[in-house]
Scaffold this active site. Sequence first.
Site, PDB file in Angstrom:
ATOM      1  N   CYS A   4      28.327  37.703  47.344  1.00 59.44           N
ATOM      2  CA  CYS A   4      27.850  36.475  46.683  1.00 59.44           C
ATOM      3  C   CYS A   4      29.078  35.664  46.275  1.00 59.44           C
ATOM      4  CB  CYS A   4      26.940  36.798  45.503  1.00 59.44           C
ATOM      5  SG  CYS A   4      27.726  37.734  44.171  1.00 59.44           S
TER       6      CYS A   4
ATOM      7  N   ASN B  91      30.563  37.784  42.553  1.00 59.08           N
ATOM      8  CA  ASN B  91      30.586  39.263  42.587  1.00 59.08           C
ATOM      9  C   ASN B  91      30.426  39.855  41.184  1.00 59.08           C
ATOM     10  OD1 ASN B  91      32.831  41.975  43.474  1.00 59.08           O
ATOM     11  ND2 ASN B  91      30.682  41.825  43.963  1.00 59.08           N
TER      12      ASN B  91
ATOM     13  N   CYS C 265      27.017  39.064  39.622  1.00 63.20           N
ATOM     14  CA  CYS C 265      25.560  39.074  39.423  1.00 63.20           C
ATOM     15  C   CYS C 265      24.829  39.633  40.649  1.00 63.20           C
ATOM     16  CB  CYS C 265      25.042  37.671  39.100  1.00 63.20           C
ATOM     17  SG  CYS C 265      25.649  37.018  37.526  1.00 63.20           S
ATOM     18  N   ARG C 266      24.676  38.821  41.687  1.00 61.76           N
ATOM     19  CA  ARG C 266      23.800  39.209  42.795  1.00 61.76           C
ATOM     20  C   ARG C 266      24.338  40.352  43.647  1.00 61.76           C
ATOM     21  NH1 ARG C 266      23.509  33.314  45.161  1.00 61.76           N
ATOM     22  NH2 ARG C 266      25.624  33.445  44.313  1.00 61.76           N
ATOM     23  N   SER C 267      25.584  40.239  44.117  1.00 70.16           N
ATOM     24  CA  SER C 267      26.040  41.276  45.058  1.00 70.16           C
ATOM     25  C   SER C 267      26.274  42.645  44.412  1.00 70.16           C
ATOM     26  CB  SER C 267      27.252  40.808  45.874  1.00 70.16           C
ATOM     27  OG  SER C 267      28.358  40.516  45.059  1.00 70.16           O
TER      28      SER C 267
ATOM     29  N   ASP D 288      21.181  31.993  42.639  1.00 67.25           N
ATOM     30  CA  ASP D 288      22.232  32.346  41.691  1.00 67.25           C
ATOM     31  C   ASP D 288      21.657  32.332  40.272  1.00 67.25           C
ATOM     32  OD1 ASP D 288      24.479  32.556  40.155  1.00 67.25           O
ATOM     33  OD2 ASP D 288      25.613  31.015  41.228  1.00 67.25           O
TER      34      ASP D 288
END
Length: 171
Positions: free
Chosen positions: A22, A25, A27-29, A141
């Site tokens: 993401c 690096n 939150c999402r990934s 995001d």
Amino acid sequence: MKSSTEAALAAMTYPRRILFVCLGNICRSPAAEGVMRKIVSEHHDDANWIIDSAGTGRYHIGDLPDRRMRAHAVRRDLHLTHICRQVRESDFDDFDLIVAMDANNERDLRDLAPTPEAQAKIVQMSEFVRDTFSRYDYIPDPYYEGAEGFELVLDLLQSGCAELYRMLSKR
Ligand code: 4NP
């Protein structure tokens, strides 16, 4: 699913080497990494998988995942301990599938990918998201969102990672 994505999956060998990417690096990934690790572990399949995450940006290098993401993840028994790092060119050698969270991540990865073989490893997470969440064509995001943004990301990732595991554990 795009035919190029099917080809990327078909080209994978063992162990399965997957990098989730993401922007930040934090939150999402790292959440995707944690969700995938848990699924693999629940199937006692850890030896067949190498799972990591990275960011296209460099804002948070060295940091743990965002405290809000960690708090939402813990409620699902996911303990996120990844330390933030930036994507590097060698990731295209070290991994066989590079999973972007949105179109911006994908574009940044394509700018970085040194060869056609590297380009062929880049796919988007939303391609694996199923059922009620399949209307999402990217993983939004959550950084500037409230609690529901983080919950949505975890829902999307749990759906997508379950499908990824299903597709890659049966070959
Ligand atoms: P992520 O969220 O890409 O899901 O980790 C973000 C985290 C931090 C920033 C942007 C997105 N930031 O600009 O600091």
